[in-house]
Design an enzyme around this catalytic site. Structure first.
Site, PDB file in Angstrom:
ATOM      1  CB  CYS A  50      -0.944  -0.003   1.192  1.00  0.00           C
ATOM      2  SG  CYS A  50      -0.114  -0.093   2.799  1.00  0.00           S
ATOM      3  CD  GLU A 190      -6.686   1.717  10.119  1.00  0.00           C
ATOM      4  OE1 GLU A 190      -5.477   1.749   9.838  1.00  0.00           O
ATOM      5  OE2 GLU A 190      -7.525   2.535   9.636  1.00  0.00           O
TER       6      GLU A 190
END
Length: 419
Positions: A50, A190
């Site tokens: 990412c 998260e």
């Protein structure tokens, strides 16, 4: 053979660009095959996460323009648009770059260990489709060894620098081995997911996930073999929890002082470790005054994280010194490759001559020659044969004034010219 790395990362390109040039795992094999179809590209590894996309290549020629063009064509982006975000390293700089990446020195979070696993996976995928050879195999294996040395010899990975990791590390400091402990995670975002992952990796005994939406709690709990409850059910399970990590968007506290006090009483004053990561806070401030409760807020953890970042920065400087040394070692191996073919030729010629003379010596023994005469013949002839050409060439070098060759011979054969 030349080494190149062409890529971009979180420091050179925004996420919108990084998304456009990423390689999904299911497309990586195709991309490697496509790249190595170019006759100039002999070996290739693609690292795509990412935060970065990097193409590592071993080639016999300058392929910088080719790699830039290929990366753009593969992702349907013009090279002109990409060039503003790309970096290109070659040879020594490419080696240094990979070592720094593998050690976590080029990561968004300094010293994070996940990138090493991602590089190992990328290398394995390249091996699976046979796009690695002698050079990149040696380089990537070397990077793994250097990363292990840096982890062992410095404190680069010993200090947590994320809120979730810091919370779990503090829990370990209080309880030690977590295998006999239960954690209650409040929320399912998260940060809580990351905390769940860290707790699971540390061998947590049991996990309870509480969330306003039960389905979301069940999804997270299932991944880590946990148990899901609603926020309303928390008081019924609070006494089971040794570790509580809370991170919700609730405008009012989830845990009241009275609720925690009742849980402590039910636990017969066995300690509870609570980390309140939420802003506004999920745990009433008065809870910090209760005995047998260790309450940390996000501000407390940030102090820990900042101190740990300073520790990592110091460790990073030590890591750079290790990398400098290891780059030199790898360059020494790489430079030695040019001599290997010559060494093989010398050994092969000597071996051929040995076989020829041993065959003659055996025939001499069969014809009745004494072993002593045969040994003398073999030693004399083999010695003269092996040194004849070098001596002839050195005489010619002396005649031509090639002092450099004479000095090279003295070094090669470790001769003492002052003897």
């Amino acid at each position: 053979m030349q080494l190149y790395v062409v890529g971009l990362n979180h420091t050179t390109a925004p996420v919108a660009i990084r998304e456009q040039v990423s390689f999904p795992a299911e497309r990586l094999h195709h991309a490697l095959h496509d790249l190595t179809q170019h006759e100039l590209v002999e070996e290739a590894v693609i690292v795509s996460t990412c935060n970065r996309t990097e193409v590592y290549c071993a080639t016999a020629h300058d392929t910088r323009d080719l790699l830039l063009a290929w990366l753009g064509q593969y992702h349907h982006i013009t090279p002109e648009k990409l060039s503003n975000y790309l970096y290109i390293h070659e040879h020594t700089d490419a080696i240094r770059h990979l070592l720094r990446v593998a050690c976590g020195l080029d990561s968004l979070i300094l010293g994070e260990p996940q990138i090493l696993g991602q590089i190992k996976a990328a290398y394995q995928q390249a091996r699976d489709v046979n796009t690695t050879g002698r050079l990149l195999s040696k380089l990537f294996e070397h990077s793994f060894s250097v990363a292990k040395q840096v982890r062992t010899d410095t404190a680069i990975g010993s200090s947590p620098v994320s809120v979730a990791f810091a919370a779990v590390r503090l829990a370990q400091q209080i309880f030690g081995d977590l295998q006999q402990n239960t954690a209650l995670l409040i929320g399912a975002g998260e940060t809580i997911e990351l905390a769940a992952r860290h707790l699971h990796e540390k061998g947590l005994g049991r996990m309870i996930v509480a969330n306003r939406t039960l389905d979301r709690a069940r999804t997270l709990a299932k991944e880590f073999s946990g148990y899901a409850i609603t926020l309303e059910e928390i008081p019924n399970h609070l006494a089971e929890a040794d570790v509580i990590i809370s991170s919700t968007a609730s405008p009012t506290p989830i845990l009241s002082c009275n609720t925690v006090k009742q849980a402590i009483k039910a636990r017969k004053h066995r300690p509870i470790f609570i980390v309140d990561i939420a802003v506004p806070r999920d745990v009433e401030a008065e809870v910090s005054r209760l005995e047998d409760v260790y309450l940390y807020t996000v501000d407390d953890l940030n102090e820990v994280i900042q101190e740990n970042l300073r520790t990592r920065e110091q460790a990073a400087r030590q890591a750079e010194e290790i990398i400098d040394t290891q780059v030199t070692h790898f360059m020494g191996w790489l430079n030695s490759l040019s001599a290997i073919e010559t060494i093989c030729d010398i050994r092969e010629r000597a071996q051929d001559k040995r076989v020829e003379l041993v065959t003659k010596a055996k025939k001499m023994l069969e014809n009745g020659k004494s072993p002593q005469d045969v040994i003398d013949y073999l030693a004399h002839t083999l010695t003269n044969t092996l040194i004849h050409t070098p001596c002839t060439q050195l005489r010619q070098a002396g005649y031509n004034g090639r002092e450099d060759l004479v000095l090279a011979a003295q070094q090669l054969f470790q001769l003492n010219q002052h003897k």
